[in-house]
Scaffold this motif. Sequence first.
Motif, short mmCIF file in Angstrom:
data_model
loop_
_atom_site.label_atom_id
_atom_site.label_comp_id
_atom_site.label_asym_id
_atom_site.label_seq_id
_atom_site.Cartn_x
_atom_site.Cartn_y
_atom_site.Cartn_z
N LEU A 338 0.80 -1.23 0.00
CA LEU A 338 0.00 0.00 0.00
C LEU A 338 0.83 1.27 0.00
O LEU A 338 0.33 2.34 -0.38
CB LEU A 338 -0.92 0.02 1.23
CG LEU A 338 -2.03 -1.03 1.30
CD1 LEU A 338 -2.75 -0.93 2.64
CD2 LEU A 338 -3.01 -0.83 0.15
N ILE A 339 2.08 1.19 0.41
CA ILE A 339 2.84 2.40 0.72
C ILE A 339 3.07 3.30 -0.49
O ILE A 339 3.09 4.52 -0.39
CB ILE A 339 4.18 2.04 1.42
CG1 ILE A 339 4.81 3.29 2.01
CG2 ILE A 339 5.13 1.34 0.45
CD1 ILE A 339 5.92 3.01 2.99
N GLU A 340 3.24 2.69 -1.68
CA GLU A 340 3.45 3.51 -2.87
C GLU A 340 2.14 4.02 -3.46
O GLU A 340 2.14 4.92 -4.30
CB GLU A 340 4.23 2.72 -3.93
CG GLU A 340 5.62 2.28 -3.51
CD GLU A 340 6.56 3.45 -3.19
OE1 GLU A 340 6.19 4.61 -3.44
OE2 GLU A 340 7.66 3.18 -2.68
N CYS A 341 1.02 3.44 -3.03
CA CYS A 341 -0.30 3.91 -3.49
C CYS A 341 -0.83 5.02 -2.58
O CYS A 341 -1.26 6.08 -3.05
CB CYS A 341 -1.29 2.75 -3.52
SG CYS A 341 -0.80 1.40 -4.59
N LEU A 342 -0.82 4.78 -1.28
CA LEU A 342 -1.40 5.72 -0.32
C LEU A 342 -0.40 6.75 0.18
O LEU A 342 -0.79 7.84 0.62
CB LEU A 342 -1.99 4.96 0.88
CG LEU A 342 -3.10 3.96 0.56
CD1 LEU A 342 -3.57 3.27 1.84
CD2 LEU A 342 -4.28 4.66 -0.12
N GLY A 343 0.88 6.42 0.15
CA GLY A 343 1.90 7.34 0.65
C GLY A 343 2.23 7.09 2.10
O GLY A 343 1.52 6.40 2.83
N ARG A 344 3.37 7.66 2.54
CA ARG A 344 3.87 7.43 3.90
C ARG A 344 3.00 8.13 4.94
O ARG A 344 2.65 7.58 5.98
CB ARG A 344 5.30 7.96 4.05
CG ARG A 344 6.41 7.16 3.39
CD ARG A 344 6.29 7.10 1.91
NE ARG A 344 7.56 6.87 1.25
CZ ARG A 344 7.65 6.32 0.06
NH1 ARG A 344 6.56 5.93 -0.59
NH2 ARG A 344 8.82 6.17 -0.52
N LYS A 345 2.62 9.38 4.63
CA LYS A 345 1.94 10.22 5.61
C LYS A 345 0.57 9.65 5.98
O LYS A 345 0.19 9.63 7.16
CB LYS A 345 1.81 11.64 5.06
CG LYS A 345 1.38 12.67 6.09
CD LYS A 345 1.58 14.07 5.55
CE LYS A 345 1.23 15.11 6.59
NZ LYS A 345 1.53 16.48 6.13
N VAL A 346 -0.16 9.19 4.98
CA VAL A 346 -1.50 8.62 5.23
C VAL A 346 -1.40 7.38 6.11
O VAL A 346 -2.16 7.21 7.08
CB VAL A 346 -2.20 8.28 3.90
CG1 VAL A 346 -3.46 7.47 4.15
CG2 VAL A 346 -2.52 9.55 3.13
N LEU A 347 -0.44 6.51 5.79
CA LEU A 347 -0.31 5.25 6.53
C LEU A 347 0.10 5.47 7.98
O LEU A 347 -0.49 4.90 8.90
CB LEU A 347 0.70 4.33 5.83
CG LEU A 347 0.22 3.63 4.57
CD1 LEU A 347 1.35 2.85 3.93
CD2 LEU A 347 -0.95 2.70 4.86
N ILE A 348 1.10 6.31 8.21
CA ILE A 348 1.60 6.47 9.57
C ILE A 348 0.61 7.28 10.43
O ILE A 348 0.38 6.95 11.60
CB ILE A 348 3.01 7.09 9.59
CG1 ILE A 348 3.65 6.90 10.98
CG2 ILE A 348 3.02 8.55 9.17
CD1 ILE A 348 5.14 7.19 11.02
N THR A 349 -0.02 8.30 9.83
CA THR A 349 -1.03 9.07 10.58
C THR A 349 -2.25 8.21 10.87
O THR A 349 -2.77 8.20 11.99
CB THR A 349 -1.45 10.33 9.79
OG1 THR A 349 -0.30 11.07 9.43
CG2 THR A 349 -2.37 11.20 10.62
N ALA A 457 -0.75 14.07 15.41
CA ALA A 457 -0.91 15.50 15.13
C ALA A 457 0.39 16.10 14.61
O ALA A 457 0.39 16.92 13.68
CB ALA A 457 -1.37 16.22 16.40
N TYR A 458 1.51 15.71 15.19
CA TYR A 458 2.82 16.22 14.77
C TYR A 458 3.08 15.86 13.29
O TYR A 458 3.52 16.70 12.51
CB TYR A 458 3.92 15.66 15.66
CG TYR A 458 5.31 16.07 15.23
CD1 TYR A 458 5.87 17.27 15.67
CD2 TYR A 458 6.06 15.27 14.36
CE1 TYR A 458 7.15 17.65 15.25
CE2 TYR A 458 7.32 15.65 13.95
CZ TYR A 458 7.86 16.84 14.39
OH TYR A 458 9.11 17.22 13.98
#
Length: 501
Positions: A338-349, A457-458
């Motif tokens: 999923l990481i290349e589809c959704l991106g890092r920020k979406v997954l970790i947040t 939030a950060y």
Amino acid sequence: MKQRVYIISVFGPAVPSKPLLLAVCAACIGGTFQYGYNISVINAPTQPVQNFINQTWRERYQTGISEDVLTLLWSTIVSMFTLGGFVGAMIGGTLSVKLGRKGTLLTNNIFALLAALLMGLSHSAGLFELLIIGRLLTGINAGIGLCVQPLYLAEIAPTAIRGAMGMGTSVFITGGILTGQVMGLKELLGREEHWPILLSTTCIPAFLQLLILPWFPESPRYLLIDKGDDEGCKKALKQLHGMAACDGEREDIEKEKNNLAGFQAKKPWELFTDRSLRWQLLTVVVLNIAQQLNGLNAIYFYAGYVFKQSGIPDDKIPYATVGTGACECITALTCGMLIECLGRKVLITGGYTLMGICCILFTLTLTFQEASPVFPYLSMVCVFAFILSFGLGPGGVTNILTTELFTQNARPAAYMIAGSVNWLSFFSIGMIFPFIVLGLKQYCFLVFLVVCCLVGAYICLVVPETKNKTFLEIQNEFLSSNKRKVGSCDGAGTTLLSTSI
């Protein structure tokens, strides 16, 4: 003959070439796999090792060991892994500059082989002290691996699939944890008489890496930027990516080299004084502290109690625990897709948000555990939901961001700092966690709720999306979004050569 390196699919990102995938596996099997394996493999032989210490003490001193001394010795054996990890993190970055990424990974296997030898001989030699030294060496091995292997993966991967390749770190950590849990079952090496063999199996991944990794090249970025080896870089890129894609990757590396011309690899303390890297460094420190203080350890602590309350017999609980390891491993693989589809920020947040929700629900289900027979089962659902949330976001993305937020000359030092913070947090939570649970009981998850909310939030406010961006583009985005204009205040600031964001 022209090779196709990766195919763009309508369903997702580029598919890595076979040599690249094999190089990732070769690096990970003796790297972060060892970290995960040695975290979990020590749990199964707890009682047999304590019996061995008691027996050895009695043979030496003709008296039984006191409960306090036995607990102290066992705690020392377990905690030596953390101390060794801290030492490994402190030296890993320096070794990766001097020996190269691949050279450091190969040399690192010496610690694993020595540890396996010492722990395997401890019983026949009647020396429990060898277990202490062995665990220290496995910790050094894990600390170096956790520092250097993600560097190698990020530097050999094409920009388009850097996140997916970087997920190899998380996949092999969770794979190591799961393997350690499985090896500790009574059907394999979990019986009392087999514990020396169980602890010495850490030599197997080391031998595998020594056999496989030499067939793959050194990091192309290291060869060109750090060593100035243009021919070596070309050869490495052709082997990893094929003729078709090596020119584009080499152009990116050349841009970064030109940008860093005249700059030496930074020392860790230099990162603290470089104001242009202040937000990147703060982000890495926050994420690595949060990775240990987010409540995952508390979930595993309560897992046995929850499984027992749900009616699982005591002798079957180890199999349920293996289920949690399998759950974490599957989510790491899912995150990789999923990481290349959704991106890092979406997954970790999203991961931290879901973990916060699980903290609330788990607190409620534990509080009302006796109110209804349904609540123990709801608690079990919360255990697996929390592990899923961690694996989908923080568990996999944290290491990737540590790589992507820095350029070549600062990256090894950043990993030394990140690793040191991670291991110190690991040690700290191990020391204070029993007191948190004792004092707050199930309400300890409200503390972890606050941590998850603050970190989420950060990330939303500070961390940019890094998907499909070169290292220089990410650096540019941090500089352009820095309202305090720290880049212009840095006397050693540079003009970045990549396309403006």
